[in-house]
Design an enzyme around this catalytic site. Structure first.
Site, PDB file in Angstrom:
ATOM      1  CD  GLU A 273      -2.986   1.079   2.253  1.00 19.26           C
ATOM      2  OE1 GLU A 273      -3.641   2.103   2.497  1.00 19.26           O
ATOM      3  OE2 GLU A 273      -3.185  -0.010   2.834  1.00 19.26           O
ATOM      4  NE  ARG A 351      -9.923  -0.377   9.782  1.00 17.85           N
ATOM      5  CZ  ARG A 351     -11.149  -0.625   9.319  1.00 17.85           C
ATOM      6  NH1 ARG A 351     -11.878  -1.601   9.839  1.00 17.85           N
ATOM      7  NH2 ARG A 351     -11.673   0.100   8.366  1.00 17.85           N
ATOM      8  NE  ARG A 383      -6.665 -11.377   4.575  1.00 21.32           N
ATOM      9  CZ  ARG A 383      -6.610 -12.489   3.852  1.00 21.32           C
ATOM     10  NH1 ARG A 383      -5.465 -13.168   3.766  1.00 21.32           N
ATOM     11  NH2 ARG A 383      -7.659 -12.928   3.211  1.00 21.32           N
ATOM     12  CD  GLU A 754      -8.670  -5.228   5.988  1.00 20.26           C
ATOM     13  OE1 GLU A 754      -7.628  -4.724   6.396  1.00 20.26           O
ATOM     14  OE2 GLU A 754      -9.717  -4.564   5.781  1.00 20.26           O
TER      15      GLU A 754
END
Length: 803
Positions: A273, A351, A383, A754
């Site tokens: 990413e 998160r 992930r 995920e």
């Protein structure tokens, strides 16, 4: 055929009508008597499956090299934290075969490849901050020549204090008065009061290790200079637009002068990413400086030393409960090891907090997070994006609550689930209105025969002094959307050619997860043509601009809907043309499998398209989709950051050898909700693969840096991913038959990339259960992740009072 009557929409096919809510139309596939080949819900294999197993699939490294292509080697720092006193490159430049040597001073644009915060230099400038940080690049006629030349550098360092471990990072941060990033907190209710008034208070701590992505295809990029200073980059990346932006920034160009292409990756898992921008930028700098194509391909050791990992974490928890294990209050603290720079750590640590509740209605909670700087490689997306760390801390607490209260862990979990009828509120203020976890767990409890097997495990353990079994059933609730709201957008481009064939392009990237196949199925379904007629093409910033990363499990949700909207725009033009050309109301024009019915006449799809082309009907369209109804206010830590939640549950049975700590997963039962699956075959593969990768994170994949900050687990010889032999022999997987997304996603499907990863937490809980049994249930195990044989053996000795 769609017809609106009295405010309702009817979908008709050969006289069969189904009444649906108009608002649900985009998300619900009509039931047709005859099916096209490979439409939505068809169990198609991955579009590159045969190419993968035969070796015919072309990756970035497989593209033929242009004449004159230079091979690039990045020279790395050997110090974790030091001032660069001198960097003498004269002998490197004079070495045989060397064409160019570039360092920080040679960058015409900005020396930065960071995704957000501007703190990731392409080349170290004045100071190095981790072992493996790039110092300079050598471009030579061969890779061997570049490597040999790099050894001729003379580097003088002045050592600076280095923090390698989380404990050292905390000490350094406390002394300096600041962490790498500001701490963050989420609150719900009065956690302190709830804890103080709870009949039982359970507290503990768990250390959670990181994880290397270990993609089969390593980091690689090729840059090809063009006219007027333009640059074409082929990069193995999940985020072509970010690579485009960073390359342009380094070269001092506008984004429109850089094009990034990517057909497929050999795995990404988040490691491609933000990280690929470094290697693409280095290649582009060489290509710009020399006027020749340049290629950078890392070997495995360099890749593992140079690129970021899953964030390590330390979780402290305190829960207040009643006698039945119902949670009255929770206080959770996360200490996140970010590495030397910010990268994506802010969103990842957030998160982890978002998922600290997992599937449990905490009612009163305080979640605090510190983001710590270490002088190691900058940790990055992986992930689950922090979710696994947040969930594991809380699931560890659930096991401990059950142990302290003498209850079955499954019963404790079930008593705390978010209610199916709604009303439960997360610690960040989002009401959970779609909870199906209780129903899923109930079904899995029965299908896995949990209660009988629990008794069988007890009997086995009573009769076996050496081998001990463990059993656990754990839930997953995972929010779907980028928590950075503006990233929840996607574009697509669809061409219909005059022979009826279709070309599809969108901003998503293919890394083996089957995204391209799913989106092609969506387009085939919309046109009602066989999927063989839909051509999947490489992702390129020259066709679809400003794309978001293929991440956050949102690839199908975003790109599938964008492609559907593009196809629908063309379809509506065809209907309008046919209606005018043949004098038939639009309501009497219906797309059937590979043909179109216009009143009483049927035409092949390609014949109608050919006519439309001659009539100058535009047969190309873009589609754009932005996820609705999501918002998050970070300062107040409140909002609706997720469009919906994905749910699942897993029951794992393990056995440990108390003499060696070796362990095996004997059986796994999984029930997972994918909504209305776009492709059940691909979804099952994602669930199984995600579970095994999660199992590796929690059992075998151990990262270890020495005191000097050198990564010692940097190759397959020292870093152990799961093999085929680690997969449980008894693996039972089912998609939840009742699954249907209540939110308006593409054909009511749910994300699957995920969420299954965290089903593997059941393995860690089962290992905890087995270690408990080794000590006759007298002490709760001191077991951290990954639960390697060494850690399992130490935990056994702990519960037996031998350590």
């Amino acid at each position: 055929m769609e017809e609106t009557v009295g405010g309702e929409t009817r979908i008709q096919d050969r006289g069969v009508a189904e009444t649906v809510d108009p608002a649900a139309l985009k998300g619900k596939r009509p039931r047709h008597e005859k099916r096209i080949r490979g439409g939505v819900s068809a169990e198609l294999r991955h579009d590159s499956a045969e190419k993968h197993v035969t070796g015919a699939a072309r990756y970035t490294d497989d593209e033929p090299e242009l004449p004159g292509t230079l091979q690039v080697y990045l020279a790395m720092s050997t110090k974790a934290h030091a001032r660069l006193v001198d960097l003498d490159l004269d002998k490197v430049r004079d070495a045989p075969g060397v064409v160019a040597v570039l360092a920080a001073a040679d960058i015409p644009g900005k020396n930065d490849y960071s995704p957000v915060f501007g703190d990731d230099p392409i080349f170290a400038d004045g100071v190095v901050q981790y072992v493996g940080q790039p110092l300079f690049v050598v471009a030579a006629e061969t890779l061997d020549a570049a490597r040999e030349a790099a050894k001729l550098v003379r580097v003088e360092y002045a050592d600076l204090p280095a923090a390698i471990t989380i404990e050292e990072a905390i000490a350094h941060a406390d002394e300096a008065g600041r962490d790498l990033m500001d701490p963050y907190e989420m609150r719900l209710g009065d956690a302190d009061g709830a804890l103080a008034g709870a009949p039982h208070r359970i507290a503990g701590q768990i250390e959670i290790g990181g994880q290397d992505h270990f993609y089969l295809e390593g980091q690689i990029a090729v840059a090809i200079p063009g006219e007027d200073g333009d640059m074409l980059v082929r990069s193995s990346t999940q985020h072509p637009s970010e690579v485009q932006h960073n390359v342009a920034k380094a070269l001092g160009l506008a984004d429109n002068q850089v094009t990034v292409e990517m057909r497929r990756m050999g795995g990404g898992f988040g490691g491609k990413e933000s990280q690929p921008a470094l290697f693409a930028s280095v290649c582009a700098l060489v290509a710009q400086a020399t006027g020749r194509p340049a290629k950078c391909r890392l070997d495995r050791d360099d890749d593992m030393e140079m690129t970021g990992k899953r964030h390590e974490a330390l979780v402290d928890y305190a829960f207040g409960t009643d006698a039945e294990g119902r949670i009255l209050g929770a206080d959770i603290r996360h200490f996140i090891r970010c590495g030397y720079s910010c990268d994506l750590s802010g969103a990842i640590a957030d998160r982890a907090m978002f998922h600290a509740d997992n599937a449990y209605d905490l009612r009163a909670a305080r979640i605090r997070s510190r983001r710590l700087k270490t002088h190691t490689v900058s940790n990055t997306a992986f992930r689950g994006f922090g979710g696994p760390q947040g969930m594991l801390g809380t699931e560890r607490a659930m096991d401990r609550i059950a142990f302290e209260l003498g209850l079955d862990p499954l019963d404790v979990r079930k008593r705390n689930f978010y209610p199916a009828e709604g009303g439960g509120v997360t610690p960040y203020g989002m009401e959970v209105t779609d909870s199906v976890i209780a129903e899923i767990v109930e079904e899995l409890e029965e299908s896995s025969d949990y209660r009988r097997r629990r008794e069988a495990v007890r009997e086995f353990n009573a009769g076996n002094p050496i081998l001990k079994k463990g059993l656990a059933l754990t839930p997953v609730k995972f929010g779907i959307s980028f928590t950075t709201t503006h990233l929840n957008q996607a574009g697509a481009l669809v061409h219909v050619y005059k022979d009826g064939s279709v070309m599809l392009n969108h901003g998503g990237t293919e890394m083996g997860q089957g995204l391209f196949t799913k989106v092609a199925q969506v387009v085939a379904e919309e046109f009602r043509i066989d999927v063989d007629n839909v051509k999947i093409t490489a992702t390129t910033t020259g066709k679809v601009p400003n794309t978001s990363a293929t991440a956050a499990s949102s690839g199908s949700d975003l790109n599938g809907m964008a492609a559907l909207l593009a196809a629908r725009a063309i379809k509506e033009r065809l209907v309008a043309y046919a209606s005018e050309r043949y004098g038939v109301p639009a309501a009497e024009i219906e797309f059937l499998p590979n043909r179109v019915r216009i009143g009483r006449v049927e035409k092949r799809f390609e014949d109608l398209v050919g006519e439309a082309y001659l009539a100058r009907v535009p047969l190309s369209s873009t589609g754009f989709y932005a996820t609705p109804d999501i918002t998050y206010d970070r300062p107040s830590a409140s909002g609706r950051p997720f469009y919906y939640f994905a749910y699942g549950a897993a029951c794992s049975e393990v056995v440990i050898d108390t003499l060696t700590g070796e362990n095996r997963v004997l059986r796994v039962d999984i029930l997972h909700d994918v909504g209305r699956s776009l492709n059940p075959a691909i979804d099952r593969g994602q669930i199984e693969g995600g579970f095994v990768q999660g199992m590796g994170w929690l059992t075998t994949e151990e990262l270890w840096w020495d005191r000097a900050g050198r990564l010692r687990t940097h190759a397959p010889s020292t870093y152990k991913i799961p093999t085929a032999n680690d997969r449980p022999d008894d693996f039972r997987l089912a998609l939840w038959a009742k699954g249907e997304n209540r939110s308006e996603t593409v054909y009511r499907s749910k994300a699957v990339g995920e969420p299954p990863f965290m089903l593997a937490i059941s393995v860690f809980s089962a290992l905890t259960d087995a270690v408990c049994a080794a000590g006759d249930g007298k002490r709760f195990p001191d077991l951290d992740a990954p639960a390697t044989p060494e850690r399992v053996l130490a935990a056994v000795e702990h519960v037996r009072g031998e350590a």
